[in-house]
Design a protein around this motif. Structure first.
Motif, PDB file in Angstrom:
ATOM      1  N   GLY A 160       0.808  -0.968   0.091  1.00 45.71           N
ATOM      2  CA  GLY A 160      -0.075  -0.248  -0.236  1.00 45.71           C
ATOM      3  C   GLY A 160       0.767   1.490  -0.347  1.00 45.71           C
ATOM      4  O   GLY A 160       1.928   1.316   1.336  1.00 45.71           O
ATOM      5  N   ILE A 161       0.306   2.346  -0.660  1.00 47.10           N
ATOM      6  CA  ILE A 161       0.835   3.571  -0.472  1.00 47.10           C
ATOM      7  C   ILE A 161      -0.455   4.312  -0.502  1.00 47.10           C
ATOM      8  O   ILE A 161      -0.967   4.438   0.303  1.00 47.10           O
ATOM      9  CB  ILE A 161       1.715   4.092  -2.112  1.00 47.10           C
ATOM     10  CG1 ILE A 161       0.457   3.761  -3.263  1.00 47.10           C
ATOM     11  CG2 ILE A 161       2.813   2.876  -2.889  1.00 47.10           C
ATOM     12  CD1 ILE A 161       0.785   3.890  -4.856  1.00 47.10           C
ATOM     13  N   GLU A 162       0.507   5.627   0.565  1.00 46.89           N
ATOM     14  CA  GLU A 162       0.471   6.551   0.702  1.00 46.89           C
ATOM     15  C   GLU A 162      -1.139   7.328   0.345  1.00 46.89           C
ATOM     16  O   GLU A 162      -2.406   7.769   0.797  1.00 46.89           O
ATOM     17  CB  GLU A 162       0.384   7.768   0.990  1.00 46.89           C
ATOM     18  CG  GLU A 162       1.929   7.762   1.756  1.00 46.89           C
ATOM     19  CD  GLU A 162       2.806   8.826   2.274  1.00 46.89           C
ATOM     20  OE1 GLU A 162       2.261  10.267   1.749  1.00 46.89           O
ATOM     21  OE2 GLU A 162       3.584   8.887   3.098  1.00 46.89           O
ATOM     22  N   ASP A 163      -1.740   7.046  -0.909  1.00 47.19           N
ATOM     23  CA  ASP A 163      -2.813   7.483  -1.632  1.00 47.19           C
ATOM     24  C   ASP A 163      -3.486   6.459  -1.458  1.00 47.19           C
ATOM     25  O   ASP A 163      -4.917   6.557  -1.966  1.00 47.19           O
ATOM     26  CB  ASP A 163      -2.673   7.822  -2.814  1.00 47.19           C
ATOM     27  CG  ASP A 163      -2.266   6.729  -4.328  1.00 47.19           C
ATOM     28  OD1 ASP A 163      -1.678   5.818  -3.316  1.00 47.19           O
ATOM     29  OD2 ASP A 163      -2.209   7.022  -5.183  1.00 47.19           O
TER      30      ASP A 163
END
Length: 195
Positions: A160-163
């Protein structure tokens, strides 16, 4: 160039589930060893991917030749025969908790493959992004919607990435296996998969 992965894919991780490895793979090791000599390891595989393979996986690359194609066909036929024998000997699971565990393991595998299959790039170049994703999700690795509701990030939050989207990298752990990470006894010798 031929790129080949042939395996009797384990439902559960054979490095952490010794009982599962012993039940299904110890008897198949001679078959796997026969073909590791004829079809050498094909180079780096990510540690994330290796979790979904067994000690008898054939991962190889070779230039086209009749002799290599004959060896590959022979391997395919022997693996297929071994699979048929395993199916004949299989006993139906009746324990509800084990059935649930098995379904989740299969769903986790399908979810991984639909999102991170290394063939995605080749398919995308051949038929376009939309058709490639559809082929992976609804044909090659079908069953995702029927077997469970967890998402890729539920199983693999490290991507997962921040967005809230999924990191497109094939490996976020960074460890890869240039050589076969199992010994002749099917014991994992590639060190910790998390490193």
């Amino acid at each position: 160039m031929n790129i080949v992965v042939l395996d009797l894919n384990p439902l559960h991780d054979v490095t952490s589930r010794r009982d599962y490895k012993e039940k299904y793979y110890d008897c198949l090791l001679p078959l796997g060893l026969k073909y590791t000599e004829l079809l050498p390891w094909g180079g780096k595989l990510t540690s994330e991917s290796i979790k979904f393979f067994s000690p008898i996986v054939i991962w190889t690359k070779f230039s086209s030749s009749n002799s290599k194609h004959e060896v590959l066909y022979s391997a395919f036929m022997e693996y297929y025969k071994a699979w048929l024998e395993l199916m004949e000997q299989a006993a139906e699971d009746t324990d509800p908790s084990q059935i649930t565990c098995n379904l989740e393991a299969q769903h986790r595998y399908l979810t991984w493959r639909a999102e991170k299959d290394p063939g995605h790039g080749v398919l995308k170049r051949l038929i376009g992004e939309k058709l490639a994703k559809d082929l992976l999700r609804n044909f090659l690795f079908s069953g995702i919607d029927e077997l469970g509701s967890k998402t890729f990030l539920d199983y693999f939050p490290e991507y997962g990435i921040e967005d809230g989207t999924i990191n497109e990298k094939r490996s976020v752990i960074g460890k890869g296996f240039e050589n076969r990470p199992w010994d002749k006894n099917g014991e994992f010798i590639g060190n910790d998969l998390r490193n």
